[in-house]
Each structure stands twice: as structure tokens, then as C-alpha cells.
Design an enzyme around this catalytic site. Sequence first.
Site, short mmCIF file in Angstrom:
data_model
loop_
_atom_site.label_atom_id
_atom_site.label_comp_id
_atom_site.label_asym_id
_atom_site.label_seq_id
_atom_site.Cartn_x
_atom_site.Cartn_y
_atom_site.Cartn_z
N CYS A 110 32.85 85.14 49.66
CA CYS A 110 33.20 86.37 50.35
C CYS A 110 34.29 87.15 49.82
O CYS A 110 34.95 86.70 49.02
CB CYS A 110 33.47 86.00 51.93
N ASN A 341 37.32 82.59 52.79
CA ASN A 341 36.37 82.84 51.42
C ASN A 341 36.51 81.65 50.46
O ASN A 341 37.19 81.44 49.88
CB ASN A 341 37.13 84.17 50.95
N GLY A 342 35.39 80.88 50.63
CA GLY A 342 35.28 79.90 49.54
C GLY A 342 34.24 78.94 50.04
O GLY A 342 33.43 79.33 50.98
N MET A 588 21.14 62.83 23.21
CA MET A 588 19.66 63.03 23.29
C MET A 588 19.25 62.57 24.90
O MET A 588 17.90 62.40 24.98
CB MET A 588 18.94 62.44 22.39
N GLU A 1008 25.55 77.47 22.68
CA GLU A 1008 27.11 78.38 22.66
C GLU A 1008 27.61 78.16 21.48
O GLU A 1008 27.70 77.21 20.74
CB GLU A 1008 28.24 77.89 23.79
N LYS A 1076 24.79 66.70 31.25
CA LYS A 1076 25.98 66.61 31.94
C LYS A 1076 26.26 67.66 32.80
O LYS A 1076 27.15 68.55 32.50
CB LYS A 1076 27.08 66.25 30.95
#
Length: 1626
Positions: A110, A341-342, A588, A1008, A1076
Site C-alpha cells: 500500500c 503497508n507491507g 541442472m 541475466e 532456487k
Amino acid sequence: MSLQSVAHVNGYYLKPTSVFATKRDLLFLDFVGLRGSTAVNKRINRRLLGGPNNNSVLKSVHKKQNWACSSIKSVLDFDHSVSQQQQQQSSDSKPKVANLEDILAEKGECGVGFIANLDNKGSHQIVEDALTALGCMEHRGGCGADNDSGDGSGLMTSIPWEFFNAWAEKQGLAKFDQLHTGVGMVFFPQDETLVEQAKSAIINIFNQEGLEVLAWRSVPVNTPIVGFYAKETMPNIQQVFVRIMKEDDTDDIERELYICRKLIEKASNSEAWGNELYFCSLSNRTIVYKGMLRSEVLGKFYYDLQDAAYKSPFAIYHRRYSTNTSPRWPLAQPMRLLGHNGEINTIQGNLNWMQSRETSLKSPVWRGRENEIRPFGNSRGSDSANLDSAAELFIRSGRSPEEAMMILVPEAYKNHPTLSVKYPEVIDFYNYYKGQMEAWDGPALLLFSDGKTVGACLDRNGLRPARYWRTVDNVVYVASEVGVVPIDDSKVTMKGRLGPGMMITVDLIGGQVYENTEVKKRVALSSPYGKWLADNMRKLESANFLSAPTMENETILRHQQAFGYSSEDVQMVIETMASEGKEPTFCMGDDIPLAVLSQRSHMLYDYFKQRFAQVTNPAIDPLREGLVMSLEVNLGKRGNILEVGPDNASQVTLSSPVLNERELESLFKDPLLKAQTIPTFFDIRKGLDGSLKKTLDKICEAADEAVRNGCQLLVLSDRADELEATRPAVPILLAVGAVHQHLIQNGLRMSASIVADTAQCFSTHHFACLIGYGASAVCPYLALETCRRWRLSKKTETLMRNGKMQMVTIEKGQNNFKKAVNAGLMKILSKMGISLLSSYCGAQIFEIYGLGTEVVDFAFTGSVSKIGGLTLDELARETLSFWVKAFSEDTAKRLENFGFIQMRAGGEYHGNNPEMSKLLHKAVREKRESAYLIYQQHLANRPVNVLRDLFEFKSDRAPIPVGKVESATSIVERFCTGGMSLGAISRETHEAIAIAMNRIGGKSNSGEGGEDPIRWTPLSDVVDGYSPTLPHLKGLQNGDTATSAIKQVASGRFGVTPTFLVNADQIEIKIAQGAKPGEGGQLPGKKVSAYIARLRNSKPGVPLISPPPHHDIYSIEDLAQLIFDLHQINPKAKVSVKLVAEAGIGTVASGVAKGNADIIQISGHDGGTGASPISSIKHAGGPWELGLTESHQTLISNGLRERVVLRVDGGFKSGFDVLMAAAMGADEYGFGSIAMIATGCVMARICHTNNCPVGVASQREELRARFPGVPADLVNYFLYVAEEVRSTLAQLGYEKLDDIIGHTELLRPRDISLVKTQHLDLSYVLSNVGLPKWSSSTIRKQEVHSNGPVLDDIILADPQISDAIENEKVVNKTFKIYNVDRAVCGRIAGAVAKKYGDTGFAGQLNITFEGSAGQSFGCFLTPGMNVTLIGEANDYVGKGMAGGELVVKPVEKVGFIPEEAAIVGNTCLYGATGGQLFVRGKTGERFAVRNSLAQAVVEGTGDHCCEYMTGGCVIVLGKVGRNVAAGMTGGLAYILDDDDTLIPKINKEIVKIQRVVAPVGQMQLKNLIEAHVEKTGSTKGATILNEWDKYLPLFWQLVPPSEEDTPEACAEYEQSTTDQVTVQSA
């Protein structure tokens, strides 16, 4: 009106309406009741069946469940997921355990703030300002599918007596007696007759309590402006006025009203209208106006708020962004005391513990009425509602609001440089309560008020923005953003921000503002906490590990066999931990069957998967931000928390939950704990069935009796002198869970702690499970014994002697094991965003795959287990199968290898096995259809491996010729490859995959790590399959491009430059990865070659660690902001968000859809990766079949499915997988590991070592030369898959994929019997809540979502600016800016980068802005852009900037001192790759995280400055927070330390601290400060330059190893280096 004025009406934007605004015919579907029914059909063991089917599965679900499609009402019902049987159950008064299903359905984030007048003068202006601020927070909230119903907004003020008295006069009533009147704001049902019934019940209770109801008032509202969904559930809103004559003290009056409200809630529970009655507030001091409304509508909806007579000295305002689109009116905020808020990550544990406390909570203020105010929690309320009720209990019991917040949400007080020196009493306070109340942990900005005090506090991580300022008229403002209320800066006398764990309060009665330490000091000095701790708290001293084994080798082996150890567990897990002190890595992914599907026996732990944070809350960083984390636990009785006294401190504290044998012994010696052992063996002499249940009942009874007799420590133990064949050990997790639940339900849980003394615990996941289900500590005696035996073995001796392994002693080996477990536990906690083990204990942060309701309800109550599974008897059988191995005649002389981790003959089945790779290579290289059929046949005959193997297709249509089915070329456009980073895999593999995908019109993913611009141009120089542009590849054609259509933005931001982003077709935000989830990535140093380092702006050979998904994607509104930023720089690229399947993902997906993402990708837990800890690969995340089903159906129920493309990946191998995913609702399909296998990978599973034998996953030149793949192999593979899809569609009688997407009625369970159980329940996957309004192709082909009208468009439309960009000229312009203008300059930067790249623009755009900038100001700037902001800014200034100049300074005349004021927000300069930033003022937390080349000068920062920095230069001319330079591997920092407080704040793990001695460094420092003074007019900078000789020696230079030899850091050119030597010892 000009475009400018249309866009900026009063500084607000006109909201573009969405396609959904007109579609009012959407219905909410209540699909919670869809579990627990399996349709039994005549099944045939073939996956395909033509011809009509007599009875569809869906019909049978319909019959059994009778679920209502019309339950629009359910949106308001708190209890909309309670089945009949649960309701009967809930009438008995036994405590109920918090249910994860209920908790997951409600998540919210919020925008919040408060305004308070210090003179306690009420005014209407404060109410107006609060409403204005709410309007400016609109972007921090969410809107429903109708774009009109907000998720909720509200206002808390003091009661406007003047206004109510005027109303009373008009009604002919007497004036209200302010002291003795309470006002209630009540939501009633819509139905008039129900309202009357509810009213009479309320009046009855008030009368019983001796209160008189004076009047009812219908609250005047403006109904037409409410959104469609909100109107459907809109309550009848009334106010009630009551007189309380018997009390005169205001606190007693508030208590009396609290009791009345609790009694009314209890009485209404049994009534039909009970779910629809809700008190927003009932108080003598405060009142709450709230609703399911967009924030700008709140003030127009409630006419009261527009009345000038409505006055208040303070207001708390709140705008909700609920990720779940069935927000309910009561869940809007503020709650009765808090605006939150959280996200509370530990909510399930907090609810269980609060419930366990109910019997022990007593306080004289309640005069013996404690029973009437229970329960204190409700798992169907939101986390905020529950935190509010816990706070309310403390405050009504006589605590101040500040104290309640410090108990519930403590700061990270351990190792705190300031607190430990100046405020030791605050540390004592926290230590005292640490053993009483587990922290409500998670990111949170909390605003609170009881009418006398208004305050705000931030969580220990500081993961929510909070800024505050004070004006000359004595008004204090706190808000999530600056610029929400128009204020003249010359009137501001103080500007600041709340840092992690900080608090600010306003005492309305005394007219004072108290900042952080003053507040806490006052609370902490109220009792002698330090003395009580010193007298009563006992610390368990760590004892030495045993120095010799206690068992013979043969006995150890028998124990290991009996308790289910595999040789892999011993060698790869325990021995690695003992020798290296850290968890083993592997690669893998996880390709073995789920434990319940496997034909081999598994330990009970393998049925549990760890939950992890994604989107609604952040994972935290155990590596770089471990200072907020702690593994401490307290053992012993927890007293009555409402009474403060020395007895409550009587506990034993442990520094870690891992105990050795001697430490366990000393616990037995503690006279006050009275520890008792309960053996956990079950007797099977009378037969197996029922034996386990009988024993568990006995264990629970024994525990019950021990606790009632004063025992404070229960030790559950499976240790025995002699193992007996007929007395196998109960799985310890089952025993711990059963005792924990039994004690909760009997109100005894607070009286004792549980410790497990067990052989069945050796990996970090095992410890996490035991602690998560109630154990406070574990003594893993067999694992420690295994470490001792390993150290004494001949093999180890030899390896150590030859230097092949580090020398460790027998004690050091065990200590290494403990160290590895501790680090692993930190990582598991941090994945869920939890900092404290004490909050994790009993929080059940797991989901279960494969245990039936009997087991779950008995020992793991409240955990989610969607597919059912084993009964207690089946579990007993599995336990026994291990146990008998220790007693058979031919007991092997060595441990068996089960093959769970590595593929081996005779071991567990692996999906990616050598035979499969061989068949696939043959098919794609020989390009023979028959070869692909053999591969297909191989997959069809495999053992059941994944959930989709339990289904087959059926159809009531006649087959059609394949020629009529859509073409293979159109199907392959839906295919994508996984996000594999260049670095994890070789350049050859990466480029071959990209070229293949571009040939077929699919999409490859950059992963990435950026992308080489050479790959963006089509090849035109190919001769015989070779091209000089990409000389390392073969099999090329002219026209090929090696670009990745999908470019990834991950938490490391490696290689993310403006040009990278504008060259993307799609941009993917990686929140989690399948192997992960909840963790960051890692590239070992030996894989960072010069080429990789260049692309990632880092140093060759230095390992690259990306943080967990944390810095700018730590909440739903921040993710929405990043999506906005990316749409801003590249309006043509679709933005996708990558999530990993887990329970509750549907709620998260709704939030992401509302955050304006174009695509949502759902990955299964089985994803492959280059390197990851074994426990993460094996034990986190869920199957994509469940994640996809939940996301698809939740999005449909919420009317959001048309907004997003759903893409799914994880273990895809063939057309069958594609069709399964399609039937479950996916539009696009991702292939990861299999694409690598098709290009030549042989699954050697050594990616993490850089030694890949075929050069697929290695950066070593000589290995890369062996790469066998050509793009055509992958093209062939995908065409075969598409042909398989076509032939199956033809058999089913369908012409195109669109026709089967989301049609679960085409699936039915296969007729196969599993080895372990026949109790799997697949109805969840087969359920169906309807279909999207559009076909899959329409959804895929829709336009990119727009950011709506933005300031950048106005700037770009300016002819001078467009001319300057087009013709590289110089231009100067000035614009006004407001906090709703977000990501300003991003789109301009995109336009420049698209045309000129990152460095080619020769013009100059000099743009000045005046005002308060919204988030991400100046993001992705490129060279040639010089931007100045006169005013202030919010979070993410200069995010990802690549060049140019950014200056932020306050207006000319201000009432505050600029260098002491916070002028920009958190996480500024994140991931910057160039440019300069000058800020006259302080910045927030996490400044310059992952900065790789930018230079910056600022005048103060918060915590974690320069974290993960890999290049560039940062100068701070003022105070910094804690943990400076954590993970900083490149670049330099210069920090002024004029009061000698810097050194303890620096993270010394990597950087060296020295004075600025190198002349080049002195020049760099001086030149940048000169530029800073010139551009910002900084007085602080000018002072430093004027007295340079005085200030230069006060600067410290922080130097990472990679910069030590640079001229800036190295003073070798000087005659003396003595200065350096002396300083370093500091």
C-alpha cells in the site's frame, strides 16, 4: 486546452480507462470449494481416447461439490471458504490452528501516511490534506478488473464532536457528553431485515454491559461513484452513539467499548448475518472512514469528509494494493489502530502462538473478563487485521502504542553500533521480550494511533519507504512518498526519513515530536529490564564437540541404514559440510519424481517444500545483510506477556538451534527446565496397521502429562542403546509436529519448549522442517557421529596428508557441519524474508506434496497439501522399509546409493538421463521422423515422474486429418527457451540457441548478463555456414540474427543498459528461478572471462553474486513501478514477470496482472541451472501443473486473465507436455535444459565446475572448441515437437491449439497404480472456473500495455527537443513535476538510445524540473542528457543510468538545513552503468547498490550504501548508516568521517579501509567535490574545499582488492607508506 493541461488537471492525471471498464458482466467465482473430489471414470491406460465419453470429470466435480457460481456475496464474507463441517467444528471452544489456505488468499501492499497538528488543534484542512495525499498515492494502489473498484482506502481521525453535535441538534437530540460517549462506525448487511436483527443484537449487548444506545445515524454516501464490484458488496454503513456512565477514566472507557465489540463479534458468529457485520471502529477517541474505493473517490463517497465542520487534529490515511482482487470492504485500512503497508511473512506462526497464549494472558485491568475478549486472531482476516488485533490487545491492556510496536516489530538491535554504546537499556528491553513474543516479521511501514499518540515505525530491514517533514505551523507529516501534499519548502523546518527499525511519534496531548531513540529510551526505562535479565536469563555456554566416535563402524552403518541415509547423503552432503563448512552445490535442477510418485522410499522431509517470497514481499540477503538476522532461540516457559516482571525472564538462551551431545546434557542439568525425554519408537509386533497412530497418541499424552507436572523442556528422542527390529523409530518430524499441535490445542504450548534428539536429521532442510513445525533446537547425534567417523577414515587421512583436502581436526569437522547448517538455515529463512529464527519456529512455512488429510490434520495442521496422499499406515510402511535394511541377514557392508542426486544405474529414475539424450541427439542430427518417434516412445514408457504423467487426454470428437490442423510454423511461435545467462553457458551455446529460435519465430532469452551488440544485426557475410562476424559458430545462414528476443532484467542488473532495453522485443523481470526460488544467482570467478566481464561491467576473475530479488522488486507496488519503468523506456516491448510455482501464486499473479505486466511466466521447481545449493534444488518451489492451474483460474475469477499471456516452463520434453500445459491454461511454452541437450549437452552435471566436456557450459577456450551444436539441430527438435502436437490435436478432433487451451475437461486421471498410495486427489487440477473472454491468440496478439499519458510524451512532443534529438543539437527547457510523474526522462533516454546507442549522441538536452518528482526519476539516462531537479524526489533516482548528469537540489530559500535533510529516497543509482549524480542532501537506504560505473556525490546515506558495487566512484560528505560496502568488489568510495563513527559501520569482509594518500585519488576526490559545489551550491562542499587541508585527512577511502593497484588507491609513488600502515590497524 493544451495537451499539458489535459494531462495535468490539478496535478492529477486523467486515468486512461482500460478495455475492462466496459465489461461489466464479469462474475466472482468462489472456487475455494473445489478440493477433495476425484472423479472415478472408466479409465483406459492410454493417454489418448477418441470418441464421446459418458461422463465428464467436470460434471462429477459439480455433483459432489455443488459450488455456487453466483457467490458475488462471498467477496464480503470473512468466512467464504468455510465448509459445513468446519462450521460445526468451530462452535467448540478448542483453539483453532491458523490455516495457510486462508492466509494466502489475502495479501496487500500500500501507500500510507499521517498528518498531525502538534498543538492538538482540530481543523478541516488536515482532513482535506489527507484526502489530497491519498489522491497522489493512487499509483501505489490496485484497481479491480472494472478499473473502478479500488482495493480499498480509508482515513482515521479523532472523533469530530463539533460535527456530530450539529447533527444531534438537527435531530432534536441533546449534545453528546464527550467524555462518556463512544462512537461506532459499522458495516451492516445490505438486507434491511438483517440490519434490524443485527441492531437488536448489538443493543442487547450494550444494555447487558450497562451502556445506553443514544442514537443511530445513517452515514450519507454517494453511491453512484462506487465501482461495479465494490457496489455489489457495499455494506449499509451506519454510526452508533453509546453512553458509558460507569467509568470516568478514558482508558477504562476504551476497554469497555473493546469488550462490547468482542462480545458482539462472538454473538454474531452464530447468526446468518454474522459475516456481514463489521465494526470499523468503536471508540471514545478515534473513528475510521474506509471502503473498497479508489483513493481519489474516498472523499467524494463519504459526504461527511467534505463538511467543513468535520475537524480533526490528526489523520492517518491508507491506500491498499491487494494482490488478491477479491478485496473486501472490512479489509480496507486503516484498521482500528494501525495503517499497515507491507506483509507479515511469519503470520501463520504468529497466529498459532497468539492462540497458544490465550490461556495464559491475564491482566488486572480486565477484572477477570479475559475469557470474553478471546480469540485474538483470525486466519481469514488479512495479516494487517491480525497485527492490529494483537496491538489492540496490548494497548487495551495498558501498554502505550509505542511499547506495543516495539514488542511486536522489534528492530535489528544485535551488533548495533549506536544502540550498544549509547542506549544499552533499549537492548535490554528487546532481549527481555525476545523470549516472550516472536517478532511479526516482514517488510512493514506501520502507522498507529490511539487518539492520544500518533506514530510511525519501520520494520528491521527498512523495506518500505517512509519520509517525514515538519512545518513552521507545527504540523508533522509522514508518508510513503514526498510530494503528496503541496507544501511551500520555505515553511519546512525539518525533513527526514525513517530508517530500518526506526520510529517517530507525535504526542498530541503534550505537543511534542519524539524521534527514534527518544521514544525507545522512554519505553525501555519504564522497568528494570537489564536487572531482571541479569538475575534470571541463563545462557547455554557452547560445549566442545566429542573428540572420538561413540559407536563401532558397523553400528554406525546399521543406524544409517535404519534411519534412511543414502551413500549420497553421507558423501555429498554430510562430508562436504564437515570438510568445507558450507552447503554442497550442484547443478541442472531436480529431475527425479516427487517423493509421493517415486517408487523408492523417501524420508518424510522429502514431502515438504520450503515456501519463498515473491512479489508481495522480498526475500532478504543472508550473505550481505546478515546483520539483521539471528538464529538465537530461548528455551523454557513463556509467562504471561501482559504482566511485566522478573519471572518472565527465566529462560535459557541458545545462540543456535544446533546442539551437540554435551550441550544437550547441560540442558538436562538445568534445575528450572526440568527436562524430560520421551522416546519415539512404535511397536509393530501386533501388526503394522494403526500402530503408528497409537504410538503418536501415547507420545502426545506423555508430553501433556510432563508439561502439566512442571516440565519446561520436552526432549523427543529416537536414541536407543540397541535398535530392535520390531520397534522402528517414528519419523521425528511427525512426532515433533504431533506434540506441537497437541499442546497448542490443549493450551499448554507456552509452558514448554520442544527439542529433537534425533538420528533422522542431517541436511539444512531437515533442520528447517523440524524448527518450522515446532522444535526449538535439534541434536543431530547420528550426523555428528558420521562426521567423526569420516575424519578418522583411512581415505580422509590420505587425502589430507596429500594436500588434496584441507586439514581439519575431528572437532573442527563437526563445527564445520554446524557452521554449514547455521548458514543454510539463514538462507532458508531469508528466502521467505524472515530475519529471526524465533519467528520461523512453528511458523510452518512449507507446503506439502503427497501427504493425506489424516497426516496433515494430525501433525501439520493448517499446512497446504493440495493433492492429498499417504495415510499414517502408508507412512509407517515407508518408515519400515528403511528400518528392515538394518536387520536383514545380507545387510550390505556399505550404504546403498539411492541415486536421488546423481543419475546411476539401479538408482532413482531421472528425467534427463543419458539414454534420453542419446535418442534425442540421434533424432535431431539425422533429421529422421522415425528416430523422433523412438524418442517419443521412450518418454511415454517412462515411470511416473511428474504430476502430468497422471493424466491422459479424452475427447468426444471424431479424429480429423492432420492436414486440417494449424501449421507447425504457427505452433512453434509459442515456444521460448529458458533464461540461461551467457556466463553460465558458453557463447557458442547461447548464440546457437538464439539463432535457432529466431529462425522459427520463437523467442530465446538472454538470461541475466547483458548482450553483445554485435548480435543485434542480421548476418550477411555467411559463406559455407561460417561467418567472420561470429567465427566460433557453424551451420549459419545469411539473414540469421543471434539476438535474444527476450532480454532479462534480474536483481544483479548485469549488462542492463538503455540500449540493451530498447533492443528487446520483450523484457523479462526475473523474480524467482525454478532451481532456487528466493535466492540470487552466482557466477564463479573462473567463469568470468574478459569477454563476460566486459558485458557485465565487472572485473575478470572476480566472482559475481546477484542479490536475492530485493532492491527494487521488494513489494507489489515496487514491481509495478519497475514494470512502469520498462514500459517507459521501451513502449514497444512487452514486459513479463517470471514467478515460481507455490501455493498462493494465484494471488501473486493477480497482483502482477494489476501491476500492468503483459506476460506472466510460471516455472516449476524442477528448473535447471548452472549452480545452486543442493537443498534449494531439491526442496523449494512446487510443480508447475499446480502453479499454472492456480494462476489461470484465479486470474479468470478476477476478470484479469485477458490482460496477460501465461507462459509456463519446467522439465518440458515433448509435444505431450505442451498439450498438457495448454489444457491447464498456458498460452506459451518454455524449454530449458532440453534445448541445451538438443544443441549437444550430455548431462554430465558438472556445469558449476567450468569443466563441461562438450563446451556447452564452460568458458574455457579449449573446451568451447568442442561444442558440437548447430542451430539447425534445435530447429529440427522444435518442429518435431510441433508435429507431435499437431498429430495429437488431430486425434482429439481439434483444429488449433486455441481450442484446447484452458479446457481441463479434456483431461482425465490415468488408470495407474502408484507404489506408495492410492489416495492422491487430482480434482484441483481438473477443476474449472470458466474460460477467458478472448481466445489465446487474441490475448497473445494484443498491444503492449501502456503507461497512459506521461510527462515524457509532453517533453518529446516539444519541437525543440525532438529537433535536438534528431539533429544532435543543444536545448534548454524547464518543466513542472509532481509525485505522480514517474520514471520521468526514461522514455526520452529510450528515444536517444534507440537512435544512437549508449554513447553515440553528440547533442545536449539540458532539462530542468521544479517540484517533487515521482519514483524512478532520471532512470536509464544516456550520455548527452543533463537533468536538474529543484525540489525533492522519491525512490530509485537514477536507476540504471548509463550516462549524462543528474542534479538534485532543494529550492533557493528553505527553512531546513539542506545537508541534514533527506531529499531523495531509497535505492538510488541502482544498477547504474555510467553518468554522474549530485545530490545536495541525504539519500535513503541502499544507495548505489550494484553501481558499476557511475560517479556520485551525496551528503549522507542510509544503511547498505555501495552494496554489490562493481565499479565507479561514490563520495559521501556526511553520515552513513550500517553495513557500508557489503559485497563491494569494484569501484571506490570516499566517506567523510568528522566524528570518528565510520569504522564500525563498514562491512570489512571485502574492502580495505585507508586514508586518501594517493595523489590521483586526492585529485579525483577534490574534482568531484568541486563539480558538486558548482552544480548544487552545496555549503557543506564549499566548507570542505575552503579548508581542504583540515578535511582531507578526515576522509576514508574504501578499496576492494580489484582496485588496490589503481593509481587512485595506490600510493606507491609516494616516499612513505607509513600513514597507511598505522591507519589500517584502526
